[in-house]
Structure formats: structure tokens, C-alpha cells
Write a protein that holds these residues in place. Structure first.
Motif, short mmCIF file in Angstrom:
data_model
loop_
_atom_site.label_atom_id
_atom_site.label_comp_id
_atom_site.label_asym_id
_atom_site.label_seq_id
_atom_site.Cartn_x
_atom_site.Cartn_y
_atom_site.Cartn_z
N LEU A 136 0.87 -1.17 0.00
CA LEU A 136 0.00 0.00 0.00
C LEU A 136 0.90 1.22 0.00
O LEU A 136 1.88 1.28 0.75
N ALA A 137 0.58 2.19 -0.84
CA ALA A 137 1.40 3.40 -0.89
C ALA A 137 0.50 4.61 -1.08
O ALA A 137 -0.57 4.53 -1.69
N LEU A 138 0.94 5.72 -0.58
CA LEU A 138 0.27 7.00 -0.75
C LEU A 138 1.32 7.94 -1.32
O LEU A 138 2.24 8.36 -0.61
N THR A 139 1.23 8.22 -2.61
CA THR A 139 2.28 8.93 -3.31
C THR A 139 1.74 10.17 -4.02
O THR A 139 0.89 10.04 -4.91
N PRO A 140 2.20 11.35 -3.66
CA PRO A 140 1.73 12.55 -4.35
C PRO A 140 2.39 12.70 -5.72
O PRO A 140 3.55 12.33 -5.91
N VAL A 141 1.63 13.21 -6.67
CA VAL A 141 2.14 13.45 -8.02
C VAL A 141 1.66 14.82 -8.46
O VAL A 141 0.47 15.12 -8.37
N LYS A 142 2.55 15.64 -8.94
CA LYS A 142 2.17 16.94 -9.48
C LYS A 142 1.99 16.79 -10.98
O LYS A 142 2.84 16.25 -11.66
N PHE A 143 0.89 17.27 -11.49
CA PHE A 143 0.55 17.12 -12.89
C PHE A 143 0.74 18.43 -13.63
O PHE A 143 0.45 19.51 -13.11
N GLY A 144 1.21 18.35 -14.85
CA GLY A 144 1.28 19.52 -15.72
C GLY A 144 2.47 20.42 -15.46
O GLY A 144 2.35 21.63 -15.61
N ILE A 145 3.58 19.85 -15.10
CA ILE A 145 4.76 20.65 -14.80
C ILE A 145 5.39 21.17 -16.10
O ILE A 145 5.80 20.38 -16.95
N SER A 146 5.44 22.45 -16.27
CA SER A 146 6.19 23.13 -17.34
C SER A 146 5.70 22.85 -18.76
O SER A 146 6.40 23.17 -19.71
N PHE A 147 4.55 22.25 -18.93
CA PHE A 147 4.06 22.03 -20.29
C PHE A 147 3.18 23.20 -20.69
O PHE A 147 2.12 23.43 -20.11
N THR A 148 3.62 23.94 -21.67
CA THR A 148 2.83 25.08 -22.14
C THR A 148 1.95 24.70 -23.32
O THR A 148 1.02 25.42 -23.64
N VAL A 149 2.24 23.57 -23.94
CA VAL A 149 1.43 23.10 -25.04
C VAL A 149 0.30 22.24 -24.47
O VAL A 149 0.56 21.25 -23.78
N GLN A 150 -0.93 22.62 -24.76
CA GLN A 150 -2.09 21.95 -24.18
C GLN A 150 -2.09 20.43 -24.44
O GLN A 150 -2.46 19.66 -23.57
N THR A 151 -1.66 20.01 -25.62
CA THR A 151 -1.70 18.58 -25.94
C THR A 151 -0.75 17.75 -25.07
O THR A 151 -0.93 16.54 -24.95
N LEU A 152 0.26 18.38 -24.49
CA LEU A 152 1.18 17.66 -23.61
C LEU A 152 0.60 17.48 -22.20
O LEU A 152 1.06 16.64 -21.44
N ASN A 153 -0.38 18.29 -21.84
CA ASN A 153 -0.99 18.21 -20.52
C ASN A 153 -2.13 17.20 -20.54
O ASN A 153 -3.30 17.53 -20.37
N GLN A 154 -1.79 15.95 -20.73
CA GLN A 154 -2.76 14.87 -20.74
C GLN A 154 -2.29 13.78 -19.79
O GLN A 154 -1.12 13.70 -19.44
N ALA A 155 -3.22 12.97 -19.41
CA ALA A 155 -2.87 11.85 -18.52
C ALA A 155 -3.81 10.70 -18.81
O ALA A 155 -4.83 10.86 -19.47
N GLY A 156 -3.43 9.56 -18.32
CA GLY A 156 -4.27 8.39 -18.49
C GLY A 156 -4.10 7.49 -17.29
O GLY A 156 -3.20 7.66 -16.48
N ALA A 157 -4.98 6.53 -17.18
CA ALA A 157 -4.89 5.56 -16.09
C ALA A 157 -5.19 4.18 -16.63
O ALA A 157 -6.04 4.01 -17.49
N LEU A 158 -4.47 3.22 -16.12
CA LEU A 158 -4.70 1.82 -16.45
C LEU A 158 -5.11 1.13 -15.16
O LEU A 158 -4.37 1.14 -14.17
N VAL A 159 -6.30 0.57 -15.14
CA VAL A 159 -6.81 -0.13 -13.96
C VAL A 159 -6.89 -1.61 -14.28
O VAL A 159 -7.58 -2.01 -15.21
N LEU A 160 -6.15 -2.41 -13.54
CA LEU A 160 -6.15 -3.86 -13.73
C LEU A 160 -6.89 -4.50 -12.57
O LEU A 160 -6.57 -4.24 -11.41
N ILE A 161 -7.88 -5.32 -12.87
CA ILE A 161 -8.64 -6.03 -11.85
C ILE A 161 -8.38 -7.52 -12.06
O ILE A 161 -8.74 -8.08 -13.10
N TYR A 162 -7.77 -8.15 -11.08
CA TYR A 162 -7.39 -9.55 -11.20
C TYR A 162 -8.47 -10.46 -10.64
O TYR A 162 -9.32 -10.03 -9.84
N THR A 163 -8.45 -11.72 -11.05
CA THR A 163 -9.48 -12.67 -10.64
C THR A 163 -9.47 -12.95 -9.13
O THR A 163 -10.48 -13.38 -8.58
N ASP A 164 -8.35 -12.68 -8.45
CA ASP A 164 -8.32 -12.88 -6.99
C ASP A 164 -8.86 -11.68 -6.23
O ASP A 164 -8.84 -11.64 -5.01
#
Length: 80
Positions: A44-72
Motif C-alpha cells: 500500500l502506498a500513498l504517493t503525491p504526483v504533481k501534474f502539468g509541470i512546465s508544459f505550455t502546449v495543451q496537448t502535452l498536458n494529458q494523462a491516463g490511467a490503467l486499472v487492472l482487476i485480477y481474478t483474486d
């Protein structure tokens, strides 16, 4: 930096999620698993992340998430 609220946000998140209690439960479960010769460990971890550092081009300020749900029933979340 103005309005730097990270410490408050992290403390509130940890309190609201019972992070310290859950972390202690994981430590104890891992000790028990090790004593029983079980190779499975939990984490278990609690990790802060700052988003959008120094990107002035709007298309670079994107993010995504991958959620994996296992059978267990375990879940893994990767984000960036």
C-alpha cells in the motif's frame, strides 16, 4: 509557491482512508505470510504526483490511467 497545500491534502487523505491502520495491517500480514513460507506479499502506498509541470502546449498536458482487476480481487492502478 503560493497556496502549497500538499501537506494538508496528504494528511487529510491518509486520515480519511485509514492509511496508517491499513499499512500496519499489511505489515503484520506480510510478517505472518513470511513466517508461514507464503511468497505472496501485500503493499500500500500513498504517493503525491504533481501534474502539468512546465508544459505550455495543451496537448502535452494529458494523462491516463490503467486499472487492472485480477481474478483474486486485487486491483492495480497505474497512472501518469
Amino acid at each position: 509557491i503560493e497556496h502549497f497545500d500538499l501537506a494538508t491534502i496528504m494528511r487529510t487523505l491518509a486520515e480519511d482512508s485509514d492509511y496508517d491502520k491499513r499499512r500496519q495491517q499489511i505489515i503484520e500480514a506480510n510478517k505472518k505470510a513470511e513466517a508461514e513460507g507464503n511468497d505472496k506479499r501485500w503493499g500500500l502506498a500513498l504517493t503525491p504526483v504533481k501534474f502539468g509541470i512546465s508544459f505550455t502546449v495543451q496537448t502535452l498536458n494529458q494523462a491516463g490511467a490503467l486499472v487492472l482487476i485480477y481474478t483474486d480481487g486485487t486491483i492495480q492502478v497505474n497512472h501518469g
